[in-house]
Design an enzyme around this catalytic site. Structure first.
Site, PDB file in Angstrom:
ATOM      1  N   HIS A  32       1.042  -1.349  -0.060  1.00 36.49           N
ATOM      2  CA  HIS A  32      -0.193   0.372  -0.029  1.00 36.49           C
ATOM      3  C   HIS A  32       0.655   1.277  -0.377  1.00 36.49           C
ATOM      4  O   HIS A  32       0.544   2.358  -0.785  1.00 36.49           O
ATOM      5  CB  HIS A  32      -0.936   0.151   0.636  1.00 36.49           C
ATOM      6  CG  HIS A  32      -2.001  -0.992   0.845  1.00 36.49           C
ATOM      7  ND1 HIS A  32      -1.712  -1.969   1.283  1.00 36.49           N
ATOM      8  CD2 HIS A  32      -3.494  -0.873  -0.478  1.00 36.49           C
ATOM      9  CE1 HIS A  32      -3.271  -2.911   0.352  1.00 36.49           C
ATOM     10  NE2 HIS A  32      -3.745  -2.162   0.344  1.00 36.49           N
ATOM     11  N   ARG A  86     -10.863   3.880  -2.104  1.00 40.69           N
ATOM     12  CA  ARG A  86     -10.108   3.537  -1.195  1.00 40.69           C
ATOM     13  C   ARG A  86     -10.933   3.901   0.517  1.00 40.69           C
ATOM     14  O   ARG A  86      -9.788   4.172   1.504  1.00 40.69           O
ATOM     15  CB  ARG A  86      -8.445   2.993  -1.295  1.00 40.69           C
ATOM     16  CG  ARG A  86      -8.037   1.842  -1.842  1.00 40.69           C
ATOM     17  CD  ARG A  86      -6.922   1.953  -1.776  1.00 40.69           C
ATOM     18  NE  ARG A  86      -6.255   0.607  -2.569  1.00 40.69           N
ATOM     19  CZ  ARG A  86      -5.985   0.943  -3.763  1.00 40.69           C
ATOM     20  NH1 ARG A  86      -5.618   1.996  -4.075  1.00 40.69           N
ATOM     21  NH2 ARG A  86      -5.322   0.356  -4.731  1.00 40.69           N
ATOM     22  N   ARG A 146     -15.798   1.371  -2.446  1.00 43.91           N
ATOM     23  CA  ARG A 146     -14.697   0.531  -1.695  1.00 43.91           C
ATOM     24  C   ARG A 146     -15.177   0.116  -0.342  1.00 43.91           C
ATOM     25  O   ARG A 146     -14.459   1.281   0.704  1.00 43.91           O
ATOM     26  CB  ARG A 146     -13.361  -0.295  -2.089  1.00 43.91           C
ATOM     27  CG  ARG A 146     -13.524  -1.377  -1.310  1.00 43.91           C
ATOM     28  CD  ARG A 146     -12.218  -2.207  -1.519  1.00 43.91           C
ATOM     29  NE  ARG A 146     -11.435  -1.582  -1.275  1.00 43.91           N
ATOM     30  CZ  ARG A 146      -9.720  -2.176  -1.024  1.00 43.91           C
ATOM     31  NH1 ARG A 146      -8.871  -2.094  -2.153  1.00 43.91           N
ATOM     32  NH2 ARG A 146      -8.681  -1.483  -0.492  1.00 43.91           N
ATOM     33  N   GLU A 202     -10.315 -10.653  -6.603  1.00 41.06           N
ATOM     34  CA  GLU A 202      -9.542 -10.592  -5.804  1.00 41.06           C
ATOM     35  C   GLU A 202      -8.934 -12.292  -4.775  1.00 41.06           C
ATOM     36  O   GLU A 202      -7.486 -11.939  -4.694  1.00 41.06           O
ATOM     37  CB  GLU A 202      -9.014  -9.114  -4.909  1.00 41.06           C
ATOM     38  CG  GLU A 202      -9.913  -9.066  -3.322  1.00 41.06           C
ATOM     39  CD  GLU A 202      -9.347  -7.840  -3.421  1.00 41.06           C
ATOM     40  OE1 GLU A 202      -8.634  -7.045  -3.424  1.00 41.06           O
ATOM     41  OE2 GLU A 202     -10.324  -7.297  -2.391  1.00 41.06           O
ATOM     42  N   ASN A 261      -3.685  -6.755  -7.881  1.00 43.92           N
ATOM     43  CA  ASN A 261      -2.728  -6.457  -7.036  1.00 43.92           C
ATOM     44  C   ASN A 261      -2.384  -8.286  -5.465  1.00 43.92           C
ATOM     45  O   ASN A 261      -1.782  -8.559  -5.419  1.00 43.92           O
ATOM     46  CB  ASN A 261      -2.462  -5.559  -5.469  1.00 43.92           C
ATOM     47  CG  ASN A 261      -2.864  -4.715  -6.320  1.00 43.92           C
ATOM     48  OD1 ASN A 261      -2.050  -4.518  -7.218  1.00 43.92           O
ATOM     49  ND2 ASN A 261      -2.979  -3.056  -5.864  1.00 43.92           N
ATOM     50  N   ASP A 262      -3.761  -8.166  -5.191  1.00 38.55           N
ATOM     51  CA  ASP A 262      -4.469  -9.230  -4.395  1.00 38.55           C
ATOM     52  C   ASP A 262      -4.550 -10.322  -4.894  1.00 38.55           C
ATOM     53  O   ASP A 262      -4.402 -11.587  -5.049  1.00 38.55           O
ATOM     54  CB  ASP A 262      -5.822  -9.141  -3.087  1.00 38.55           C
ATOM     55  CG  ASP A 262      -5.008  -8.172  -1.914  1.00 38.55           C
ATOM     56  OD1 ASP A 262      -4.477  -8.543  -1.565  1.00 38.55           O
ATOM     57  OD2 ASP A 262      -6.180  -7.442  -1.413  1.00 38.55           O
ATOM     58  N   ARG A 296       2.943 -10.293  -1.045  1.00 33.64           N
ATOM     59  CA  ARG A 296       3.033  -8.770  -1.692  1.00 33.64           C
ATOM     60  C   ARG A 296       4.035  -7.774  -1.056  1.00 33.64           C
ATOM     61  O   ARG A 296       4.050  -6.635  -1.770  1.00 33.64           O
ATOM     62  CB  ARG A 296       1.564  -8.001  -2.386  1.00 33.64           C
ATOM     63  CG  ARG A 296       0.656  -7.427  -0.972  1.00 33.64           C
ATOM     64  CD  ARG A 296      -0.692  -7.042  -1.451  1.00 33.64           C
ATOM     65  NE  ARG A 296      -1.028  -6.099  -1.851  1.00 33.64           N
ATOM     66  CZ  ARG A 296      -2.093  -5.414  -1.864  1.00 33.64           C
ATOM     67  NH1 ARG A 296      -3.386  -6.049  -1.739  1.00 33.64           N
ATOM     68  NH2 ARG A 296      -2.180  -3.961  -2.109  1.00 33.64           N
ATOM     69  N   CYS A 318      -9.239  -2.263 -11.149  1.00 39.79           N
ATOM     70  CA  CYS A 318      -8.611  -1.451 -10.326  1.00 39.79           C
ATOM     71  C   CYS A 318      -7.359  -2.490  -9.431  1.00 39.79           C
ATOM     72  O   CYS A 318      -6.675  -0.673  -8.458  1.00 39.79           O
ATOM     73  CB  CYS A 318      -9.646  -1.115  -9.340  1.00 39.79           C
ATOM     74  SG  CYS A 318     -10.296  -2.924  -8.203  1.00 39.79           S
TER      75      CYS A 318
HETATM   76  C1  PEP Z   1      -6.167  -5.188  -4.923  1.00 44.90           C
HETATM   77  O1  PEP Z   1      -5.984  -6.021  -4.585  1.00 44.90           O
HETATM   78  O2  PEP Z   1      -5.655  -5.361  -5.892  1.00 44.90           O
HETATM   79  C2  PEP Z   1      -6.899  -3.850  -4.714  1.00 44.90           C
HETATM   80  C3  PEP Z   1      -6.949  -2.988  -5.793  1.00 44.90           C
HETATM   81  O3  PEP Z   1      -6.330  -3.559  -2.999  1.00 44.90           O
HETATM   82  P1  PEP Z   1      -5.802  -3.223  -2.125  1.00 44.90           P
HETATM   83  O4  PEP Z   1      -3.995  -2.909  -3.119  1.00 44.90           O
HETATM   84  O5  PEP Z   1      -5.832  -1.829  -2.214  1.00 44.90           O
HETATM   85  O6  PEP Z   1      -6.157  -4.454  -2.068  1.00 44.90           O
HETATM   86 MG    MG Z   2      -6.892  -5.898  -2.420  1.00 44.65          MG
END
Ligand code: PEP
Ligand code: MG
Length: 572
Positions: free
Chosen positions: A190, A296, A332, A431, A454-455, A465, A502
């Site tokens: 993050h 977020r 979200r 995700e 990302n997740d 990550r 996203c």
């Molecule tokens: C993701 O997981 O891709 C996402 C957009 O949410 P975050 O990065 O806030 O976990």
């Molecule tokens: Mg995520």
């Protein structure tokens, strides 16, 4: 000296190092010798005075910047330092029990914090977080440590730290931070995401950075190739300055695409969204996008010292809708857990927080918190085009449970005749692989979906990550990831329901052709990625993107996929 790490947010910076270390409040039970009473009491008095001076400087600076709400927090801290009861109890510990001032502060504050933490009312319990802050400030001063605060910097610097928590980056003084270097953190951590959204060059995962770089060192940060040079000679500095000027020139050329139509070479429209973390984005940031693909909301919670009330959330959500100027906004719901925590919400420690009670799972456990957020969001939906999206959905069970809460709050609002958008769209983040695989079933239950790459990558590849040691295993463009994303895109396209991306892949130039080729027509990204994305898109006809994606899913390794994408790039 040359150090290397992961370039996670592009750019080049030259500046002095600011070493950021969070103060660890280590206090031992200790008593002073006879005859030192006057000296120890004087130490307590001057610690209070120094703390008041620091807090006044912070409050003044927020007031000057028009952030009166933030200034209020620090003014309240001054009031607490002036509290006669606390003062009397600390003095008594020092005078009568011969406690060392730091131990006296620690002991008395711990008693108050303990009492407040037991109170159920979140607003009162939040005062415990304020007291923790003040205790830590007073003890730091008594230990003779200087203040380290990223939200208030006196000059432009390159911040160097072992790690930056999302709460550090969320409140960072954006105008003064030229660059970020940390020892840990991956490209989808993050902190990396925030650096990108603020357009701050960042190189993470630089082993030993916080030990090898010192306060005031001149550093050359190149977040295009992931290098950091310290104390350069004149020749290196001159060459670097030339490279920086060249980079900035190229950026200016790309910036011309910011206002361009976002479409492929043959005119297929791709909607561009931005990802935001708070209501603090300038209105100009919304200008070159079609929608807000990811708001977020947890950053609103992390920037506060207490759980935001329904009213506070409602005002923030309304403000975002106002700034978005009629563009759709996807809110979200709270995603706490993993690398994001709330200091005022004491949650049980988990062995594997990314696989634990994170996001929607935590909200199911804390129905008051979840319902308050849904209520604030629904009320705000009367003031713009709002959609609500649930994170960490693992199956249809989770979707139905989240929708039940929305239905319950809608009924309550109806009974109270409170306005909201009755047709509000509800969506899910895809995700977790278990929901990507049944995207056709999920599409029956919701109005839209967004791929949280990302997740999705972290859980598909089983690679944390946050851990730079396994970043080579986080293969976000592996054939496996492409196939999963393809399944989800096809399912939602067939159902005639929108699906976007996203996660950070949405703004990744290597991914653009592939995602568009897989059928994605909506991409949400950091505002700093829009211009280069539009530029890239304008060079590719849709049939070529489709052909590349079809070819890529049948390749065997991520390396082969990247080579295939590069060939297309070279041809255009
Ligand atoms: C993701 O997981 O891709 C996402 C957009 O949410 P975050 O990065 O806030 O976990
Ligand atoms: Mg995520």
């Amino acid at each position: 000296m040359l150090l290397k790490g992961n370039p996670v947010s592009g750019g080049i910076a030259i500046g002095k190092v600011y070493l950021y270390q969070t103060f660890s409040c280590d206090v031992h039970e200790a008593y002073y010798k006879k005859g030192e009473k006057t000296q120890r009491l004087a130490e307590w008095e001057s610690a209070k005075q120094a703390a008041r001076a620091e807090l006044t400087t912070i409050a003044d600076s927020f007031t000057r910047d028009g952030a009166a709400d933030k200034a209020k927090i620090f003014l309240a801290h001054i009031d607490m330092i002036n509290d006669a009861e606390i003062d009397e109890l600390v003095r008594e510990e020092i005078e009568k029990n011969r406690a060392m001032p730091d131990y006296a502060v620690d002991k008395i504050f711990a008693e108050f914090i303990g009492l407040l933490s037991e109170v159920k009312d979140p607003l009162i319990a939040a005062r415990a977080a304020d007291l923790r802050d003040i205790r830590s400030r007073l003890i730091r001063i008594l230990h003779g440590e200087p203040e380290r605060n990223l939200s208030l910097l006196s000059e432009k610097v390159i911040v160097v730290a072992h790690d930056l928590l999302p709460s550090d980056t969320a409140t960072i003084d954006r105008g003064k931070v030229l660059g970020i270097v940390t020892e840990v953190g991956g490209s989808t951590s993050h902190s990396a995401i925030i650096a990108r959204s603020y357009g701050i060059p960042a190189v993470l995962g630089v082993p030993g950075a916080a030990k090898l770089l010192h306060d005031g060192d001149l550093a050359l940060l190149d977040a295009t190739d992931g290098t950091v040079r310290i104390c350069p000679d004149e020749e290196t500095l001159a060459a670097f300055q030339a490279k920086k000027a060249e980079y900035e020139q190229a950026q200016t050329e790309t910036a011309a695409f910011l206002t361009a139509e976002s479409q492929t070479k043959d005119g297929v429209k791709i909607e561009i969204g931005i990802n935001i973390g708070s209501d603090q984005c300038a209105e100009a940031e919304y200008e070159n996008c079609d929608f807000v693909g990811l708001f977020r909301t947890e950053f609103l919670f992390m920037q506060n010292s207490h759980l935001p009330t329904e009213e506070e959330q409602f005002e923030t959500y309304k403000q975002v809708l106002k700034k978005a100027g009629g563009r759709p906004v996807t809110l979200r719901t709270l995603d706490i857990g993993g690398d994001k925590s709330l200091p005022y919400l004491a949650l049980p420690k988990e062995e594997n927080p990314f696989l634990g009670k994170r996001a929607i799972r935590l909200c199911f456990d804390l129905p008051d918190l979840f319902e308050t957020q849904i209520r604030a969001a629904l009320r705000a939906s009367a003031f713009g085009k709002l959609g609500i999206m649930f994170p960490m959905i693992g199956g249809i069970e989770d979707i139905r449970r989240a929708k039940e809460t929305v239905a319950k709050i809608k009924t309550e609002l109806d009974a109270q005749q409170i306005r909201y958008d009755k047709d509000i769209s509800l969506g899910v983040m895809i995700e977790i692989p278990s929901v990507a695989l049944i995207a056709d079933l999920a599409a029956d239950e919701v109005d839209f979906a967004s791929l949280g790459t990302n997740d999705l990558c972290q859980y598909t590849c089983a690679a944390d990550r946050m851990n730079p040691g396994v970043s080579e295993y986080c293969r976000s463009l592996s054939p496996a990831m492409l196939r999963l994303m393809g399944i989800a895109a096809r399912a939602f396209n067939q159902a005639g329901k929108p699906i976007s991306v996203c996660g950070e892949l949405g703004g990744d130039p290597d991914a653009a052709v592939l995602l568009v080729g897989l059928g994605i027509r909506k991409l949400s990204m950091s505002a700093s990625c829009i211009a280069s994305f539009k530029r890239l898109l304008s060079q590719i006809p849709i049939h070529q993107a489709q052909k590349t994606a079809a070819q890529a899913v049948s390749l065997r390794t991520q390396e082969e996929v990247l080579r295939c994408v590069k060939e297309i790039g070279n041809r255009n």
